[in-house]
Design a protein around this motif. Sequence first.
Motif, PDB file in Angstrom:
ATOM      1  N   ARG A  14       1.495 -62.863 136.229  1.00  0.00           N
ATOM      2  CA  ARG A  14       0.263 -63.660 136.277  1.00  0.00           C
ATOM      3  C   ARG A  14      -0.116 -64.035 137.706  1.00  0.00           C
ATOM      4  NH1 ARG A  14       1.166 -68.006 131.297  1.00  0.00           N
ATOM      5  NH2 ARG A  14       1.156 -66.473 129.599  1.00  0.00           N
ATOM      6  N   LEU A  15       0.896 -64.259 138.543  1.00  0.00           N
ATOM      7  CA  LEU A  15       0.634 -64.698 139.918  1.00  0.00           C
ATOM      8  C   LEU A  15       0.233 -63.547 140.840  1.00  0.00           C
ATOM      9  CD1 LEU A  15       3.519 -67.248 140.606  1.00  0.00           C
ATOM     10  CD2 LEU A  15       1.087 -67.739 140.311  1.00  0.00           C
ATOM     11  N   ASP A  16       0.567 -62.327 140.468  1.00  0.00           N
ATOM     12  CA  ASP A  16       0.410 -61.183 141.368  1.00  0.00           C
ATOM     13  C   ASP A  16      -1.008 -61.071 141.922  1.00  0.00           C
ATOM     14  OD1 ASP A  16       1.385 -58.767 142.661  1.00  0.00           O
ATOM     15  OD2 ASP A  16       0.099 -57.693 141.262  1.00  0.00           O
ATOM     16  N   ARG A  17      -1.996 -60.958 141.066  1.00  0.00           N
ATOM     17  CA  ARG A  17      -3.376 -60.792 141.535  1.00  0.00           C
ATOM     18  C   ARG A  17      -3.921 -62.018 142.267  1.00  0.00           C
ATOM     19  NH1 ARG A  17      -6.770 -57.322 136.985  1.00  0.00           N
ATOM     20  NH2 ARG A  17      -5.554 -55.381 137.180  1.00  0.00           N
ATOM     21  N   PRO A  18      -3.734 -63.247 141.722  1.00  0.00           N
ATOM     22  CA  PRO A  18      -4.221 -64.417 142.468  1.00  0.00           C
ATOM     23  C   PRO A  18      -3.602 -64.561 143.853  1.00  0.00           C
ATOM     24  CG  PRO A  18      -3.735 -65.008 140.203  1.00  0.00           C
ATOM     25  CD  PRO A  18      -3.213 -63.623 140.397  1.00  0.00           C
ATOM     26  N   VAL A  19      -2.309 -64.264 143.966  1.00  0.00           N
ATOM     27  CA  VAL A  19      -1.633 -64.374 145.266  1.00  0.00           C
ATOM     28  C   VAL A  19      -2.204 -63.354 146.245  1.00  0.00           C
ATOM     29  CG1 VAL A  19       0.555 -63.971 146.465  1.00  0.00           C
ATOM     30  CG2 VAL A  19       0.505 -65.399 144.427  1.00  0.00           C
ATOM     31  N   LEU A  54       4.387 -59.522 148.017  1.00  0.00           N
ATOM     32  CA  LEU A  54       5.268 -58.350 148.059  1.00  0.00           C
ATOM     33  C   LEU A  54       6.540 -58.620 147.253  1.00  0.00           C
ATOM     34  CD1 LEU A  54       6.087 -55.572 149.154  1.00  0.00           C
ATOM     35  CD2 LEU A  54       6.979 -56.721 151.181  1.00  0.00           C
ATOM     36  N   GLY A  55       7.104 -59.807 147.400  1.00  0.00           N
ATOM     37  CA  GLY A  55       8.309 -60.158 146.671  1.00  0.00           C
ATOM     38  C   GLY A  55       8.103 -60.184 145.170  1.00  0.00           C
ATOM     39  N   LEU A  56       6.909 -60.607 144.731  1.00  0.00           N
ATOM     40  CA  LEU A  56       6.619 -60.652 143.301  1.00  0.00           C
ATOM     41  C   LEU A  56       6.632 -59.266 142.663  1.00  0.00           C
ATOM     42  CD1 LEU A  56       3.712 -63.283 143.239  1.00  0.00           C
ATOM     43  CD2 LEU A  56       6.026 -63.595 142.336  1.00  0.00           C
ATOM     44  N   GLY A  57       6.445 -58.238 143.492  1.00  0.00           N
ATOM     45  CA  GLY A  57       6.436 -56.879 142.976  1.00  0.00           C
ATOM     46  C   GLY A  57       7.736 -56.134 143.189  1.00  0.00           C
ATOM     47  N   LEU A  58       8.760 -56.820 143.696  1.00  0.00           N
ATOM     48  CA  LEU A  58      10.036 -56.161 144.013  1.00  0.00           C
ATOM     49  C   LEU A  58      11.167 -56.649 143.125  1.00  0.00           C
ATOM     50  CD1 LEU A  58      10.000 -56.282 147.916  1.00  0.00           C
ATOM     51  CD2 LEU A  58       9.612 -54.284 146.467  1.00  0.00           C
ATOM     52  N   THR A  59      12.115 -55.759 142.900  1.00  0.00           N
ATOM     53  CA  THR A  59      13.350 -56.110 142.209  1.00  0.00           C
ATOM     54  C   THR A  59      14.513 -55.503 142.981  1.00  0.00           C
ATOM     55  OG1 THR A  59      13.409 -54.129 140.810  1.00  0.00           O
ATOM     56  CG2 THR A  59      12.147 -56.022 139.986  1.00  0.00           C
ATOM     57  N   VAL A  60      15.723 -55.898 142.609  1.00  0.00           N
ATOM     58  CA  VAL A  60      16.907 -55.321 143.242  1.00  0.00           C
ATOM     59  C   VAL A  60      16.950 -53.815 142.998  1.00  0.00           C
ATOM     60  CG1 VAL A  60      19.437 -55.328 143.250  1.00  0.00           C
ATOM     61  CG2 VAL A  60      18.191 -57.483 143.031  1.00  0.00           C
ATOM     62  N   GLU A  61      16.394 -53.389 141.886  1.00  0.00           N
ATOM     63  CA  GLU A  61      16.371 -51.961 141.549  1.00  0.00           C
ATOM     64  C   GLU A  61      15.617 -51.150 142.592  1.00  0.00           C
ATOM     65  OE1 GLU A  61      17.113 -48.465 139.465  1.00  0.00           O
ATOM     66  OE2 GLU A  61      18.016 -50.458 139.332  1.00  0.00           O
ATOM     67  N   ASP A  62      14.596 -51.746 143.198  1.00  0.00           N
ATOM     68  CA  ASP A  62      13.840 -51.037 144.233  1.00  0.00           C
ATOM     69  C   ASP A  62      14.747 -50.626 145.384  1.00  0.00           C
ATOM     70  OD1 ASP A  62      11.400 -51.304 142.865  1.00  0.00           O
ATOM     71  OD2 ASP A  62      11.090 -53.302 143.698  1.00  0.00           O
ATOM     72  N   PHE A  63      15.681 -51.484 145.747  1.00  0.00           N
ATOM     73  CA  PHE A  63      16.596 -51.182 146.833  1.00  0.00           C
ATOM     74  C   PHE A  63      17.653 -50.160 146.411  1.00  0.00           C
ATOM     75  CE2 PHE A  63      14.726 -55.220 147.867  1.00  0.00           C
ATOM     76  CZ  PHE A  63      14.522 -55.152 149.240  1.00  0.00           C
ATOM     77  N   ARG A  64      18.002 -50.165 145.137  1.00  0.00           N
ATOM     78  CA  ARG A  64      18.982 -49.192 144.648  1.00  0.00           C
ATOM     79  C   ARG A  64      18.435 -47.767 144.676  1.00  0.00           C
ATOM     80  NH1 ARG A  64      20.871 -52.812 139.440  1.00  0.00           N
ATOM     81  NH2 ARG A  64      22.242 -54.239 140.590  1.00  0.00           N
ATOM     82  N   ARG A  65      17.116 -47.639 144.686  1.00  0.00           N
ATOM     83  CA  ARG A  65      16.523 -46.299 144.713  1.00  0.00           C
ATOM     84  C   ARG A  65      16.871 -45.559 145.998  1.00  0.00           C
ATOM     85  NH1 ARG A  65      11.697 -49.053 142.754  1.00  0.00           N
ATOM     86  NH2 ARG A  65      11.555 -48.785 140.505  1.00  0.00           N
ATOM     87  N   VAL A  66      17.164 -46.298 147.059  1.00  0.00           N
ATOM     88  CA  VAL A  66      17.564 -45.655 148.309  1.00  0.00           C
ATOM     89  C   VAL A  66      18.808 -44.805 148.087  1.00  0.00           C
ATOM     90  CG1 VAL A  66      18.370 -46.053 150.661  1.00  0.00           C
ATOM     91  CG2 VAL A  66      16.554 -47.475 149.719  1.00  0.00           C
ATOM     92  N   MET A  99      10.868 -62.427 144.784  1.00  0.00           N
ATOM     93  CA  MET A  99      11.827 -61.638 144.015  1.00  0.00           C
ATOM     94  C   MET A  99      12.559 -62.512 142.986  1.00  0.00           C
ATOM     95  SD  MET A  99      13.485 -59.066 146.877  1.00  0.00           S
ATOM     96  CE  MET A  99      14.531 -58.273 145.637  1.00  0.00           C
ATOM     97  N   LEU A 100      12.862 -63.749 143.367  1.00  0.00           N
ATOM     98  CA  LEU A 100      13.538 -64.659 142.450  1.00  0.00           C
ATOM     99  C   LEU A 100      12.652 -64.980 141.250  1.00  0.00           C
ATOM    100  CD1 LEU A 100      16.025 -66.422 141.914  1.00  0.00           C
ATOM    101  CD2 LEU A 100      14.899 -68.246 143.212  1.00  0.00           C
ATOM    102  N   VAL A 101      11.373 -65.226 141.528  1.00  0.00           N
ATOM    103  CA  VAL A 101      10.429 -65.496 140.437  1.00  0.00           C
ATOM    104  C   VAL A 101      10.323 -64.276 139.528  1.00  0.00           C
ATOM    105  CG1 VAL A 101       7.996 -65.937 139.886  1.00  0.00           C
ATOM    106  CG2 VAL A 101       9.093 -67.178 141.758  1.00  0.00           C
ATOM    107  N   ARG A 102      10.249 -63.087 140.135  1.00  0.00           N
ATOM    108  CA  ARG A 102      10.155 -61.852 139.354  1.00  0.00           C
ATOM    109  C   ARG A 102      11.384 -61.664 138.464  1.00  0.00           C
ATOM    110  NH1 ARG A 102       7.926 -56.562 139.954  1.00  0.00           N
ATOM    111  NH2 ARG A 102       8.709 -55.350 138.178  1.00  0.00           N
ATOM    112  N   ALA A 103      12.558 -62.016 138.986  1.00  0.00           N
ATOM    113  CA  ALA A 103      13.796 -61.823 138.229  1.00  0.00           C
ATOM    114  C   ALA A 103      13.962 -62.852 137.116  1.00  0.00           C
ATOM    115  CB  ALA A 103      14.992 -61.890 139.179  1.00  0.00           C
ATOM    116  N   ARG A 104      13.605 -64.118 137.389  1.00  0.00           N
ATOM    117  CA  ARG A 104      13.851 -65.187 136.427  1.00  0.00           C
ATOM    118  C   ARG A 104      12.726 -65.340 135.398  1.00  0.00           C
ATOM    119  NH1 ARG A 104      17.845 -68.704 138.345  1.00  0.00           N
ATOM    120  NH2 ARG A 104      19.376 -67.396 139.434  1.00  0.00           N
ATOM    121  N   VAL A 105      11.484 -65.273 135.875  1.00  0.00           N
ATOM    122  CA  VAL A 105      10.326 -65.455 134.978  1.00  0.00           C
ATOM    123  C   VAL A 105       9.301 -64.348 135.242  1.00  0.00           C
ATOM    124  CG1 VAL A 105      10.456 -67.908 134.413  1.00  0.00           C
ATOM    125  CG2 VAL A 105       9.580 -67.222 136.636  1.00  0.00           C
ATOM    126  N   PRO A 106       9.569 -63.134 134.787  1.00  0.00           N
ATOM    127  CA  PRO A 106       8.691 -61.995 135.087  1.00  0.00           C
ATOM    128  C   PRO A 106       7.257 -62.175 134.629  1.00  0.00           C
ATOM    129  CG  PRO A 106      10.282 -61.462 133.362  1.00  0.00           C
ATOM    130  CD  PRO A 106      10.707 -62.752 133.954  1.00  0.00           C
TER     131      PRO A 106
END
Length: 296
Positions: free
Chosen positions: A165-170, A21-33, A153-160
């Motif tokens: 690549r990790l999304d589907r295997p995870v 779930l974290g790999l698919g999230l960014t801070v922007e997702d929370f800003r949408r609120v 989320m940190l992985v998504r932000a630093r090394v998208p």
Amino acid sequence: MDSALTLIGLPVALGIIMLGLGLGLTVEDFRRVARHPKAAVIALGCQVLLLPALCFGLVLAFGLAPELALGMMLLAASPGGTTANLYSHLFGGHVALNITLTAINSVLAVFTLPIVVNLSAVYFFADGMSLGLQFDKVVQVFAIVLIPVAIGMLVRARVPHVALRLDRPVRALSVVVLVAVIVGAVLNERENLADYFVSVGLAVLAFNVLSLAVGYGVPRFAGVDRAAATASGFEIGIHNSTLAITVALSPALLDNTRMAVPAAVYGIVMLFTAVAFGVLVTRLGARSAEPAGQEP
């Protein structure tokens, strides 16, 4: 339920799910609120406050056994599942709102789920039995849920590119581990499955239909547009049964197979009711189209 698969597999599975779930999230997702405050606030209010109260009424109306009743309340306190995003996309919902609600609900559940479960335990278990999800377990829930999400989320932000690549295997790994644990639990209770479905099936169906109706109807009544209301309906109607099952079965939390039954039945029932709901709201939208460009 004290096998190595259960003791190690469940926390690992939940941690992997939260990492995904974290790999698919960014801070922007929370800003949408902030961009869609009305729809988000109404949906969150329904999820956190209204649904547990309605579920409690259903549990009393159906006269469920204490363990099944607590399992229903656990389900009601669980956040929306990620499957809601897919259904929302297929049936014209506001997917960005779904992502935001999933993220916020997942965080809120760390606080609200222990509260709902403990209050329910006090009511349904008069002998004061210890259920393992007392308030001192909140730290454990934080560790299992929030830390993997933060790492993802940190992985998504630093090394998208790595996150991509990790999304589907995870996701695949989490499903494999969780299915193995659930299959083991089902086999352990195979002689009672038919009785469980009979005892809780109607209550689960009623709660699922009610969740979908509330999730869509309350925002529409409040003037939210159809796309955002559809997203809310799926988000609230499709609870994270995986999380509820994991919490119920995990020795570190509830450690009770019967409490996982409502969520397991719900996970099957919702697949069909969600499609019916999607078809219904699509037809309603075709009959009364709204002006384009309206904000939720």
